[in-house]
Scaffold this active site. Sequence first.
Site, PDB file in Angstrom:
ATOM      1  N   HIS A 279      -0.898 -12.990  -1.671  1.00 15.19           N
ATOM      2  CA  HIS A 279      -2.140 -13.296  -1.317  1.00 15.19           C
ATOM      3  C   HIS A 279      -2.144 -14.839  -0.872  1.00 15.19           C
ATOM      4  O   HIS A 279      -3.066 -15.432  -0.073  1.00 15.19           O
ATOM      5  CB  HIS A 279      -3.479 -13.267  -2.384  1.00 15.19           C
TER       6      HIS A 279
ATOM      7  N   HIS B 256       0.846  -1.227  -0.085  1.00 13.65           N
ATOM      8  CA  HIS B 256       0.012   0.108  -0.119  1.00 13.65           C
ATOM      9  C   HIS B 256       0.913   1.144   0.130  1.00 13.65           C
ATOM     10  O   HIS B 256       0.518   2.280  -0.704  1.00 13.65           O
ATOM     11  CB  HIS B 256      -0.890  -0.034   1.179  1.00 13.65           C
TER      12      HIS B 256
ATOM     13  N   ASP C 272       2.768 -20.968  -1.592  1.00  6.62           N
ATOM     14  CA  ASP C 272       2.890 -21.706  -2.788  1.00  6.62           C
ATOM     15  C   ASP C 272       1.616 -21.468  -3.556  1.00  6.62           C
ATOM     16  O   ASP C 272       1.008 -20.156  -3.650  1.00  6.62           O
ATOM     17  CB  ASP C 272       2.259 -23.316  -2.361  1.00  6.62           C
TER      18      ASP C 272
ATOM     19  N   SER D 110       5.763   6.924   3.361  1.00  3.60           N
ATOM     20  CA  SER D 110       4.620   8.144   3.743  1.00  3.60           C
ATOM     21  C   SER D 110       3.559   7.496   4.664  1.00  3.60           C
ATOM     22  O   SER D 110       3.194   8.167   5.372  1.00  3.60           O
ATOM     23  CB  SER D 110       4.519   8.870   2.390  1.00  3.60           C
TER      24      SER D 110
END
Length: 315
Positions: A197, A73, A222, A93
């Site tokens: 993810h 992000h 994986d 930031s």
Amino acid sequence: MHNLIKVIYILIIATVAAMAAPPSPNRVRCSAGREAGHPECCKWFDVREEIQDRLFNRSCGADVRKSIRIQWHDAIAFSHTGGLKSGGGADGSILAHPIELAYPANVGLSDIAERQRALALKHNVSFGDFIQFASAVGLSNCEGAPRLTFLAGRPNASRAADDGLVPAPWHSADTLLARMADAGFAPHELVALLAGHSVATQQTVDASVAGTPLDSTPRTFDNAFFVETQARGTVCPGAALHKGEALSSSPHELRLQSDGALARDPRTAPTWKRFAEDQVEMARQFANAMAKLSVVGQDAASLVDCTDVVPRWRM
């Protein structure tokens, strides 16, 4: 007693010998007998040990996942075209300017941001460097993860990134691909980045089932994520679908709407399928894409390669 004295003597000799031995060619000696490729890298050994103990408990847990998320992000808040307001990319930031933590895409990151900020200040390293390093070290705790590149020397961010630059789970494939292209990433690189993810869980899409993983092996890096996201969705882990959620193939996994869309979009589905079939290629492309993400908005030539301080995952 004689044997004990002998053991102590051997340890003393070994310690003295290690202290007297010159560092390997093109290496510098750091504290505690450690070596690095550049003097600027030595301080990161101490940072590594503290974040392993204080943030991650040397495991692939919740704070590792949050550290990977905050790295993503922070870095993606950048625009090449000027079509959107921008930030400085991988500049820290999000730690320097807490207003970013109020943006909808950054919900759930305040706790890890505060803890990372305190450790960065303690060790007198830039926020941008700390975020990148923590992500790389944290991922090394996850079984099967590739070693990520870490370059040091980013200056601290002078301004906050603007809202609307971080892709969100409820975005369409068109919106996601356009946003990533504006930050300099091709469709296949976006899919590669989503290999993160593989070790992710959700906390805020459906808070009633916070901690639900995005695949069946959240502590292992994986390709199960790519395999399972291709399957037809029929259920959801909570009582109903929420914003940013799509039907999953398992009641024990939450599928992000964005992941489901990219798994099926003709611009990204071929890469998705390839990763589902080839875990080695998935890991290779993920490491490359993360290296690129880590220097978005930065002058990479001015940074020092301290990758040798990042541990490798070991069984």
